[in-house]
Write a protein that holds these residues in place. Structure first.
Motif, PDB file in Angstrom:
ATOM      1  N   ASP A 105      40.729  26.515   9.702  1.00  0.00           N
ATOM      2  CA  ASP A 105      40.151  27.628  10.458  1.00  0.00           C
ATOM      3  C   ASP A 105      40.453  28.976   9.814  1.00  0.00           C
ATOM      4  O   ASP A 105      39.635  29.889   9.853  1.00  0.00           O
ATOM      5  N   SER A 106      41.625  29.104   9.221  1.00  0.00           N
ATOM      6  CA  SER A 106      42.012  30.379   8.617  1.00  0.00           C
ATOM      7  C   SER A 106      41.355  30.601   7.255  1.00  0.00           C
ATOM      8  O   SER A 106      41.518  31.658   6.651  1.00  0.00           O
ATOM      9  N   SER A 107      40.600  29.596   6.778  1.00  0.00           N
ATOM     10  CA  SER A 107      40.009  29.678   5.438  1.00  0.00           C
ATOM     11  C   SER A 107      38.488  29.764   5.457  1.00  0.00           C
ATOM     12  O   SER A 107      37.825  29.383   4.490  1.00  0.00           O
ATOM     13  N   TRP A 108      37.905  30.250   6.562  1.00  0.00           N
ATOM     14  CA  TRP A 108      36.457  30.400   6.627  1.00  0.00           C
ATOM     15  C   TRP A 108      35.923  31.206   5.441  1.00  0.00           C
ATOM     16  O   TRP A 108      34.817  30.990   4.966  1.00  0.00           O
ATOM     17  N   ASP A 109      36.712  32.148   4.963  1.00  0.00           N
ATOM     18  CA  ASP A 109      36.240  33.011   3.879  1.00  0.00           C
ATOM     19  C   ASP A 109      36.321  32.377   2.496  1.00  0.00           C
ATOM     20  O   ASP A 109      35.968  33.019   1.503  1.00  0.00           O
ATOM     21  N   THR A 110      36.767  31.124   2.423  1.00  0.00           N
ATOM     22  CA  THR A 110      36.832  30.447   1.126  1.00  0.00           C
ATOM     23  C   THR A 110      35.502  30.529   0.394  1.00  0.00           C
ATOM     24  O   THR A 110      35.451  30.751  -0.823  1.00  0.00           O
ATOM     25  N   TYR A 111      34.410  30.354   1.128  1.00  0.00           N
ATOM     26  CA  TYR A 111      33.081  30.354   0.504  1.00  0.00           C
ATOM     27  C   TYR A 111      32.306  31.648   0.755  1.00  0.00           C
ATOM     28  O   TYR A 111      31.115  31.725   0.461  1.00  0.00           O
ATOM     29  N   SER A 112      32.971  32.669   1.298  1.00  0.00           N
ATOM     30  CA  SER A 112      32.305  33.954   1.463  1.00  0.00           C
ATOM     31  C   SER A 112      32.140  34.632   0.110  1.00  0.00           C
ATOM     32  O   SER A 112      33.013  34.519  -0.771  1.00  0.00           O
ATOM     33  N   GLY A 113      31.032  35.331  -0.054  1.00  0.00           N
ATOM     34  CA  GLY A 113      30.736  35.931  -1.349  1.00  0.00           C
ATOM     35  C   GLY A 113      31.709  36.998  -1.774  1.00  0.00           C
ATOM     36  O   GLY A 113      31.922  37.225  -2.968  1.00  0.00           O
ATOM     37  N   ILE A 121      19.129  38.151  -3.689  1.00  0.00           N
ATOM     38  CA  ILE A 121      18.032  38.669  -2.883  1.00  0.00           C
ATOM     39  C   ILE A 121      18.268  38.309  -1.411  1.00  0.00           C
ATOM     40  O   ILE A 121      18.299  37.128  -1.049  1.00  0.00           O
ATOM     41  N   SER A 122      18.452  39.311  -0.573  1.00  0.00           N
ATOM     42  CA  SER A 122      18.562  39.116   0.892  1.00  0.00           C
ATOM     43  C   SER A 122      19.542  38.006   1.265  1.00  0.00           C
ATOM     44  O   SER A 122      19.250  37.159   2.109  1.00  0.00           O
ATOM     45  N   ALA A 123      20.711  38.025   0.670  1.00  0.00           N
ATOM     46  CA  ALA A 123      21.650  36.916   0.857  1.00  0.00           C
ATOM     47  C   ALA A 123      22.791  37.253   1.798  1.00  0.00           C
ATOM     48  O   ALA A 123      23.272  38.390   1.824  1.00  0.00           O
ATOM     49  N   PRO A 124      23.249  36.271   2.570  1.00  0.00           N
ATOM     50  CA  PRO A 124      24.468  36.459   3.368  1.00  0.00           C
ATOM     51  C   PRO A 124      25.681  36.476   2.455  1.00  0.00           C
ATOM     52  O   PRO A 124      25.681  35.847   1.390  1.00  0.00           O
ATOM     53  N   SER A 125      26.702  37.210   2.835  1.00  0.00           N
ATOM     54  CA  SER A 125      27.942  37.187   2.049  1.00  0.00           C
ATOM     55  C   SER A 125      29.100  36.610   2.846  1.00  0.00           C
ATOM     56  O   SER A 125      30.133  36.279   2.277  1.00  0.00           O
ATOM     57  N   SER A 126      28.914  36.458   4.167  1.00  0.00           N
ATOM     58  CA  SER A 126      29.962  35.883   5.005  1.00  0.00           C
ATOM     59  C   SER A 126      29.631  34.435   5.327  1.00  0.00           C
ATOM     60  O   SER A 126      28.613  34.151   5.960  1.00  0.00           O
ATOM     61  N   PHE A 127      30.485  33.517   4.916  1.00  0.00           N
ATOM     62  CA  PHE A 127      30.277  32.098   5.212  1.00  0.00           C
ATOM     63  C   PHE A 127      30.399  31.849   6.715  1.00  0.00           C
ATOM     64  O   PHE A 127      29.607  31.116   7.301  1.00  0.00           O
TER      65      PHE A 127
END
Length: 299
Positions: free
Chosen positions: A225-233, A186-192
């Motif tokens: 720094d290159s792994s910001w998306d590790t926790y992206s949905g 519900i209304s969630a961010p997908s980009s960490f």
């Protein structure tokens, strides 16, 4: 264009009311700017601590709803940190709810009532430093840890529903192997990285402070720094076969609908429900919209 770039571009000038803020936020922005010049070392440490410290609302009338729970108890997430959980509709929950940043279990009252009416047994918890739980600071991994521990405690849980920041936590719990049959967002961010971008925009941080806090975040999560998306949905989900249903409002100016669009586009089996004129917070209080969400999730 990559998912992260598409999301960042969609926010443009961060001109929603949540970013403009009221008098308190504006005064805080000015304070940080001045303090950064006069006391740079102190200000960097203060801000590094502050970004992981949620505001807690005391004497919230919404908390009266917690008295209706069939079970109220605590679990120890880590030494010295006990977290509260609540169960409605019995004692063996089949669905777990994950609240957002600076939110708590009581904010799920409308959804909990709906689920109980549909004969579900519902578990909700207050994550570290939120609601009635202990702690001063919290992060995404604390949310995920709470989910994992409660799922292990109650092996009857087959569904997980997360709101806002809690939706990203729910996705990361599933990415780490949480054995559930369905996930609702519900209304969630997908980009960490987007979460950090939005915080920086809210506080109108200088480039120097933004760089400093970026390092603080990356170090806390043990990523580069290159792994910001590790926790992206939307990242590293190709192996997942659990169906996902997302619901998002077209007029959400804080977590824009594109975040759910990107997640649904990347997720192997997913669908998106759109609402109108509810915004970021109104959607969780809309019985009509949540009913549509429920029927799609449990179809």
């Amino acid at each position: 264009m990559e998912y992260r770039d598409r999301i960042s571009l969609s926010y443009k000038q961060y001109d929603g009311p949540e970013f403009k803020g009221g008098l308190t936020l504006k005064c805080f922005r000015n304070f940080v700017r001045v303090a950064e010049v006069i006391l740079p070392t102190y200000t960097k440490k203060m801000m590094g601590d502050l970004i992981f410290k949620p505001r807690v609302k005391k004497n919230d009338p919404k908390d009266q709803f917690l008295k209706t729970a069939d079970v109220t108890d605590t679990f120890t997430l880590k030494p010295g940190i006990d977290c509260k959980y609540y169960i409605w509709g019995g004692k063996q929950p089949d669905v777990i709810l994950v609240h957002g940043w600076e939110s708590k279990s009581s904010h799920f009252s409308t959804l909990i009532k709906l689920l109980v009416e549909k004969n579900h047994c519902v578990l909700a918890f207050d994550s570290v430093a939120h609601g009635q739980s202990e702690g001063k600071q919290s992060d995404l991994l604390d949310f995920v840890g709470c989910i994992q521990q409660l799922h292990q405690k109650f092996n009857s849980i087959g569904s997980i529903i997360g709101y806002s920041f809690g939706g990203l936590a729910a996705v990361n719990a599933v990415k780490s192997g949480l054995p559930v049959q369905r996930i609702g967002i519900i209304s969630a961010p997908s980009s960490f990285y987007g979460i950090f971008e939005k915080l920086s925009a809210q506080l109108n941080l200088s480039e120097a402070m933004k760089c400093h806090l970026s390092e603080v975040v990356l170090n806390r999560y043990g990523i580069c720094d290159s792994s910001w998306d590790t926790y992206s949905g939307y990242a590293n989900i190709e192996h997942i076969s659990i169906p996902l249903v997302a619901i998002h409002d077209n007029h959400d100016t804080y977590v824009k609908k594109i975040e759910s669009e990107v997640l649904v586009d990347a997720w192997p089996e997913a669908s998106l429900i759109e609402t109108n004129n509810l915004g970021h917070r109104g959607i969780i209080r809309s019985a009509e919209s949540l009913a549509v969400f429920y029927h799609k999730l449990y179809a």
